[in-house]
Scaffold this active site. Sequence first.
Site, PDB file in Angstrom:
ATOM      1  N   SER A 189       3.763  -2.296  10.451  1.00 47.96           N
ATOM      2  CA  SER A 189       5.227  -2.318  10.599  1.00 47.96           C
ATOM      3  C   SER A 189       5.869  -3.642  10.171  1.00 47.96           C
ATOM      4  O   SER A 189       6.837  -4.090  10.783  1.00 47.96           O
ATOM      5  CB  SER A 189       5.629  -1.932  12.027  1.00 47.96           C
ATOM      6  OG  SER A 189       5.224  -0.600  12.282  1.00 47.96           O
ATOM      7  N   GLY A 246       2.775   2.199  10.737  1.00 54.91           N
ATOM      8  CA  GLY A 246       3.693   3.315  10.511  1.00 54.91           C
ATOM      9  C   GLY A 246       4.487   3.704  11.755  1.00 54.91           C
ATOM     10  O   GLY A 246       5.135   4.742  11.776  1.00 54.91           O
ATOM     11  N   LYS A 293      -0.041   4.302  -0.221  1.00 56.45           N
ATOM     12  CA  LYS A 293      -0.718   5.475   0.367  1.00 56.45           C
ATOM     13  C   LYS A 293      -0.458   6.696  -0.517  1.00 56.45           C
ATOM     14  O   LYS A 293      -0.492   6.568  -1.735  1.00 56.45           O
ATOM     15  CB  LYS A 293      -0.252   5.691   1.816  1.00 56.45           C
ATOM     16  CG  LYS A 293      -0.288   4.414   2.641  1.00 56.45           C
ATOM     17  CD  LYS A 293       0.000   4.656   4.082  1.00 56.45           C
ATOM     18  CE  LYS A 293       0.069   3.333   4.814  1.00 56.45           C
ATOM     19  NZ  LYS A 293       0.179   3.467   6.245  1.00 56.45           N
ATOM     20  N   HIS A 342      -9.531   0.906   5.348  1.00 58.66           N
ATOM     21  CA  HIS A 342      -8.219   1.175   5.955  1.00 58.66           C
ATOM     22  C   HIS A 342      -8.375   2.184   7.098  1.00 58.66           C
ATOM     23  O   HIS A 342      -9.163   3.122   7.003  1.00 58.66           O
ATOM     24  CB  HIS A 342      -7.235   1.712   4.898  1.00 58.66           C
ATOM     25  CG  HIS A 342      -5.827   1.718   5.384  1.00 58.66           C
ATOM     26  ND1 HIS A 342      -5.348   2.711   6.199  1.00 58.66           N
ATOM     27  CD2 HIS A 342      -4.815   0.835   5.210  1.00 58.66           C
ATOM     28  CE1 HIS A 342      -4.081   2.425   6.499  1.00 58.66           C
ATOM     29  NE2 HIS A 342      -3.739   1.306   5.909  1.00 58.66           N
ATOM     30  N   GLU A 357      -5.085  -5.003  10.989  1.00 56.80           N
ATOM     31  CA  GLU A 357      -4.013  -4.021  11.133  1.00 56.80           C
ATOM     32  C   GLU A 357      -4.234  -3.189  12.395  1.00 56.80           C
ATOM     33  O   GLU A 357      -4.991  -2.206  12.369  1.00 56.80           O
ATOM     34  CB  GLU A 357      -4.019  -3.068   9.937  1.00 56.80           C
ATOM     35  CG  GLU A 357      -3.856  -3.732   8.604  1.00 56.80           C
ATOM     36  CD  GLU A 357      -3.338  -2.741   7.571  1.00 56.80           C
ATOM     37  OE1 GLU A 357      -2.197  -2.906   7.133  1.00 56.80           O
ATOM     38  OE2 GLU A 357      -4.055  -1.776   7.255  1.00 56.80           O
ATOM     39  N   ASN A 361       0.861  -1.189   0.000  1.00 58.72           N
ATOM     40  CA  ASN A 361       0.000   0.000   0.000  1.00 58.72           C
ATOM     41  C   ASN A 361       0.897   1.239   0.000  1.00 58.72           C
ATOM     42  O   ASN A 361       1.506   1.553   1.017  1.00 58.72           O
ATOM     43  CB  ASN A 361      -0.898  -0.041   1.252  1.00 58.72           C
ATOM     44  CG  ASN A 361      -1.744   1.215   1.407  1.00 58.72           C
ATOM     45  OD1 ASN A 361      -1.886   2.004   0.472  1.00 58.72           O
ATOM     46  ND2 ASN A 361      -2.311   1.400   2.592  1.00 58.72           N
ATOM     47  N   GLU A 370      -6.676   4.602   8.052  1.00 55.91           N
ATOM     48  CA  GLU A 370      -6.450   6.031   7.733  1.00 55.91           C
ATOM     49  C   GLU A 370      -7.700   6.645   7.119  1.00 55.91           C
ATOM     50  O   GLU A 370      -7.991   7.819   7.329  1.00 55.91           O
ATOM     51  CB  GLU A 370      -5.216   6.171   6.820  1.00 55.91           C
ATOM     52  CG  GLU A 370      -3.943   6.004   7.633  1.00 55.91           C
ATOM     53  CD  GLU A 370      -2.764   5.434   6.869  1.00 55.91           C
ATOM     54  OE1 GLU A 370      -2.781   5.411   5.630  1.00 55.91           O
ATOM     55  OE2 GLU A 370      -1.807   4.988   7.544  1.00 55.91           O
TER      56      GLU A 370
HETATM   57  C1  PEP Z   1      -0.735   0.099   6.354  1.00 53.86           C
HETATM   58  O1  PEP Z   1      -0.986   1.280   6.446  1.00 53.86           O
HETATM   59  O2  PEP Z   1      -1.538  -0.659   5.766  1.00 53.86           O
HETATM   60  C2  PEP Z   1       0.493  -0.403   6.961  1.00 53.86           C
HETATM   61  C3  PEP Z   1       0.524  -1.649   7.316  1.00 53.86           C
HETATM   62  O3  PEP Z   1       1.521   0.498   7.153  1.00 53.86           O
HETATM   63  P1  PEP Z   1       2.981   0.195   7.763  1.00 53.86           P
HETATM   64  O4  PEP Z   1       3.489  -1.048   7.091  1.00 53.86           O
HETATM   65  O5  PEP Z   1       3.786   1.407   7.406  1.00 53.86           O
HETATM   66  O6  PEP Z   1       2.812   0.018   9.218  1.00 53.86           O
END
Ligand code: PEP
Length: 230
Positions: free
Chosen positions: A194, A163, A8, A88, A157, A6, A90
Amino acid sequence: MIYAANFKTNHTRKSTQSYIQALNEKLGAKKSEDKVYIFPPMTALDLYEGAFTVGTQNAYPAHNGAFTGEIGLEQLDEFDIKTILIGHSERREVLNESQDKVSQKFSFFKTQNFEIIYCIGEPLHIREQGFESVMHYLLAQLDGIDMHYEKLIVAYEPIWAIGTGRSATTDEILTTHSALKKVMHDIPLLYGGSVKPANIKEITDISGVDGVLVGSASLDVESFSQMVLS
Ligand code: PEP
């Protein structure tokens, strides 16, 4: 295993093209049973060729119309996009998408026969309340979602792991995935938060993890392909 990247609001059309070219060179060594998804920013959507599927990070649940700033089916059809990320954190948190909106979006794209990667995840204060609260929170995010849809993939998640560089522990992932699997039947379940080359093996070895959704560590093609080929 499923490996989904992803981007973003990162990468341009040009840098996505170079990324995909480099990824194609690496994916020759990918195991045939593994599946790779790339979710670039909307300005980089195109008809790419390779051993991966390109999806959209978002879309409005309509064919077209007066929805300023959004894209709909007409724009996705131009690039043969039939895969979407929905729910998601966000979009839920930063863009205020309610469960109602998220489930309406799900229903629309289900009707259009899209492959849907549907994200759920709890904030830190819920995790700190204990496992019962976590499951109560996660199950509420499945409200209005058809768990029998055959093109559904769920991504767990935890928001506090996205992040932040701090992934959930093996035990946290194992217990949460095991509990989710009980209500999810045969739906593939990804972990996100992460994930990086340093922890990919540990995470994909956990029972109940069918793949990963990767943000930050997917932005660099070397890092993402290293995970896919791990
Ligand atoms: C995400 O936003 O789907 C995600 C898993 O981000 P990160 O890998 O940066 O934690």
